[in-house]
Design an enzyme around this catalytic site. Structure first.
Site, PDB file in Angstrom:
ATOM      1  N   ASP A  17     -38.482 -22.753   2.993  1.00  0.00           N
ATOM      2  CA  ASP A  17     -39.652 -22.507   3.844  1.00  0.00           C
ATOM      3  C   ASP A  17     -39.180 -21.849   5.144  1.00  0.00           C
ATOM      4  O   ASP A  17     -38.309 -22.374   5.840  1.00  0.00           O
ATOM      5  CB  ASP A  17     -40.332 -23.855   4.134  1.00  0.00           C
ATOM      6  CG  ASP A  17     -41.668 -23.682   4.849  1.00  0.00           C
ATOM      7  OD1 ASP A  17     -42.642 -24.312   4.426  1.00  0.00           O
ATOM      8  OD2 ASP A  17     -41.725 -22.938   5.845  1.00  0.00           O
ATOM      9  N   ASP A 112     -44.312 -17.534   2.710  1.00  0.00           N
ATOM     10  CA  ASP A 112     -43.056 -17.959   3.345  1.00  0.00           C
ATOM     11  C   ASP A 112     -42.374 -19.131   2.654  1.00  0.00           C
ATOM     12  O   ASP A 112     -41.436 -19.700   3.192  1.00  0.00           O
ATOM     13  CB  ASP A 112     -43.290 -18.265   4.831  1.00  0.00           C
ATOM     14  CG  ASP A 112     -43.664 -19.705   5.098  1.00  0.00           C
ATOM     15  OD1 ASP A 112     -44.451 -20.261   4.311  1.00  0.00           O
ATOM     16  OD2 ASP A 112     -43.156 -20.266   6.080  1.00  0.00           O
ATOM     17  N   GLU A 113     -42.809 -19.448   1.460  1.00  0.00           N
ATOM     18  CA  GLU A 113     -42.365 -20.709   0.884  1.00  0.00           C
ATOM     19  C   GLU A 113     -42.262 -20.615  -0.634  1.00  0.00           C
ATOM     20  O   GLU A 113     -43.135 -20.041  -1.279  1.00  0.00           O
ATOM     21  CB  GLU A 113     -43.442 -21.718   1.280  1.00  0.00           C
ATOM     22  CG  GLU A 113     -43.254 -23.098   0.917  1.00  0.00           C
ATOM     23  CD  GLU A 113     -44.510 -23.904   1.300  1.00  0.00           C
ATOM     24  OE1 GLU A 113     -44.543 -25.055   0.907  1.00  0.00           O
ATOM     25  OE2 GLU A 113     -45.434 -23.386   1.946  1.00  0.00           O
TER      26      GLU A 113
HETATM   27  N1  DCP Z   1     -50.550 -20.226   8.323  1.00  0.00           N
HETATM   28  C1  DCP Z   1     -51.875 -19.919   8.665  1.00  0.00           C
HETATM   29  N2  DCP Z   1     -52.782 -20.936   8.874  1.00  0.00           N
HETATM   30  C2  DCP Z   1     -52.396 -22.235   8.744  1.00  0.00           C
HETATM   31  C3  DCP Z   1     -51.068 -22.553   8.383  1.00  0.00           C
HETATM   32  C4  DCP Z   1     -50.155 -21.505   8.188  1.00  0.00           C
HETATM   33  O1  DCP Z   1     -52.223 -18.745   8.787  1.00  0.00           O
HETATM   34  N3  DCP Z   1     -53.285 -23.214   8.953  1.00  0.00           N
HETATM   35  C5  DCP Z   1     -49.582 -19.106   8.156  1.00  0.00           C
HETATM   36  C6  DCP Z   1     -48.804 -18.885   9.426  1.00  0.00           C
HETATM   37  C7  DCP Z   1     -47.456 -19.469   9.148  1.00  0.00           C
HETATM   38  C8  DCP Z   1     -47.309 -19.296   7.650  1.00  0.00           C
HETATM   39  O2  DCP Z   1     -48.646 -19.392   7.138  1.00  0.00           O
HETATM   40  O3  DCP Z   1     -46.430 -18.809   9.876  1.00  0.00           O
HETATM   41  C9  DCP Z   1     -46.417 -20.328   7.023  1.00  0.00           C
HETATM   42  O4  DCP Z   1     -46.952 -21.635   7.181  1.00  0.00           O
HETATM   43  P1  DCP Z   1     -46.041 -22.897   7.431  1.00  0.00           P
HETATM   44  O5  DCP Z   1     -46.891 -24.096   7.213  1.00  0.00           O
HETATM   45  O6  DCP Z   1     -44.772 -22.802   6.650  1.00  0.00           O
HETATM   46  O7  DCP Z   1     -45.725 -22.843   8.997  1.00  0.00           O
HETATM   47  P2  DCP Z   1     -44.636 -22.043   9.779  1.00  0.00           P
HETATM   48  O8  DCP Z   1     -43.730 -21.290   8.878  1.00  0.00           O
HETATM   49  O9  DCP Z   1     -45.331 -21.209  10.825  1.00  0.00           O
HETATM   50  O10 DCP Z   1     -43.836 -23.158  10.551  1.00  0.00           O
HETATM   51  P3  DCP Z   1     -42.768 -24.203   9.979  1.00  0.00           P
HETATM   52  O11 DCP Z   1     -41.488 -23.894  10.690  1.00  0.00           O
HETATM   53  O12 DCP Z   1     -43.291 -25.543  10.353  1.00  0.00           O
HETATM   54  O13 DCP Z   1     -42.679 -23.980   8.504  1.00  0.00           O
HETATM   55 MG    MG Z   2     -42.845 -22.164   7.220  1.00  0.00          MG
END
Ligand code: DCP
Ligand code: MG
Length: 364
Positions: A17, A112-113
């Site tokens: 992730d 991203d995952e």
């Molecule tokens: N995303 C979004 N709306 C949300 C959650 C996520 O648009 N409610 C998008 C933005 C994030 C991406 O999806 O960058 C990936 O989600 P993640 O939950 O993996 O969150 P992040 O990668 O941003 O942070 P982390 O470091 O906690 O994984």
């Molecule tokens: Mg993420």
């Protein structure tokens, strides 16, 4: 029947992730944002929401899905930027190409995952931990971004592990540690347990995996339906779900249990519209579309029905999907019952023609 971890060949599963994905890409591409609180999402002046925030912004309490207006209150010096989806998609395709060097068994969950099954160690690296380390290094070297990895013998534990040492984490939870790990895990951290179910668990004094482990399978199924069976197994470290490359997916869906039950009307329609949007978004992320739409309705007495409709062509238009879903819902005679859960699913899936390159590569 006793089912122990040794009864099947032990798998090696990695969950990867990206860290603060959208925000990290912005900080990489605009060096002036480095070390600053960056908030990616809608405008704080309008009704926008936060997609994600850099770790600097998270220190102020900014979180995904909160209103941008709220984010601005918490973090007045935050740098608000609109998402650049094309840039994120490009990174996503690159990380998938990196995964592909190590295994063909990849299940992306979002841009991203992804889950990777590296049991069949394509490059003969030897250990899943070393494979995860190499993947992280490749992401760093080739994309100048960091990812966190969780490594275990099943999807459930690998996913939780990847979240434990963010950012830039590398967390291995081996077979001998799984049961203890699951016993200590708070129910809110169970992947797939939403807020409603977590609240219901709390009401039953189920706070951790250990509490759930004290209940019989029958009792858990009585409390939580089919999911009860899953919880029963998962607290014992048992999760046989295969890593499924996305073209294998038979259906993609979203559902929601409501805090209160609803009869027919605008509120229920609004919920259905929102859920249809989520399901459609999930499909879209995987560059898939379905020909068949199914609406699932669970009534207050837990009786459940589904209604489906198929089109000749893949459903690529959200508006059209929403209208179809509303028609299916409102064509049902509720009697005098209210609805506690709605779901929307797509099946008969096919890939988009315009952007199926990655997918085609994995198909052939
Ligand atoms: N995303 C979004 N709306 C949300 C959650 C996520 O648009 N409610 C998008 C933005 C994030 C991406 O999806 O960058 C990936 O989600 P993640 O939950 O993996 O969150 P992040 O990668 O941003 O942070 P982390 O470091 O906690 O994984
Ligand atoms: Mg993420």
């Amino acid at each position: 029947m006793s089912e122990n971890l040794e009864s099947k060949p032990v798998r090696k599963i990695i969950h990867i992730d990206m860290d603060a994905f959208y925000a990290s890409v912005e900080q990489r591409d605009f060096p002036a944002y480095k070390g600053k609180p960056v908030i990616v999402g809608g405008s704080p002046q309008g009704r926008g929401v936060v997609a994600t925030a850099s770790y600097e912004a998270r220190e102020f309490g900014v979180r995904s899905a909160m209103s941008s207006a709220m984010a601005e209150k918490l973090c007045p010096h935050g740098i608000f930027v609109y998402p650049r989806f094309a840039a994120y998609k490009e990174v996503s395709q690159h990380i998938r190409a990196i995964f592909k060097r190590y295994t063909d068994l990849i299940e992306p969950l979002s841009l991203d995952e992804a889950y990777l099954d590296v049991t069949n160690d394509k490059l003969g690296i030897g250990s899943a931990l070393d494979i995860a380390r190499e993947i992280k290094e490749a992401i760093k070297n080739e994309l100048n971004l960091t990812a966190s990895a969780g490594i275990s013998i099943n999807k459930f534990v690998a996913k939780i592990a990847s979240d434990m040492n963010k950012p830039d984490g590398l967390t291995f939870i081996g077979p001998s540690k799984i049961e203890r790990f699951m016993e200590k895990l708070p129910v809110e951290k169970f992947y797939g347990v939403g807020k409603v179910t977590a609240d219901r668990m709390r009401k039953q004094h189920l706070k951790t995996g250990a509490d759930i482990k004290k209940l019989t399978e029958a009792r858990l199924m009585q409390l939580f339906g089919k999911s009860g069976k899953f919880y029963y197994r998962i607290v014992r470290g048992l999760d046989n779900r295969p890593v499924r490359p996305y073209h294998d997916a038979k259906s993609v869906s979203a559902e929601d249990t409501f805090y209160e039950d609803y009869g027919k009307g605008q509120e229920l329609n609004n919920h259905l519209t929102r859920i249809a949007e989520v399901a459609f978004g999930r499909l879209d992320k995987h560059q898939l579309h379905g020909r068949t739409l199914t609406v699932k309705i669970k009534f207050e007495d837990f009786k459940q029905i589904t209604r489906s409709q198929s089109a000749d062509e893949p459903l690529t238009d959200l508006q059209e999907v929403t209208e179809m879903a509303l028609k299916l819902l409102n064509g049902v005679d509720f009697g005098n019952k209210k609805v506690r859960l709605l779901g929307v699913g797509f099946s008969n899936l096919q890939t988009n023609d315009d952007n199926g390159l990655d997918l085609q590569a994995s198909l052939f």
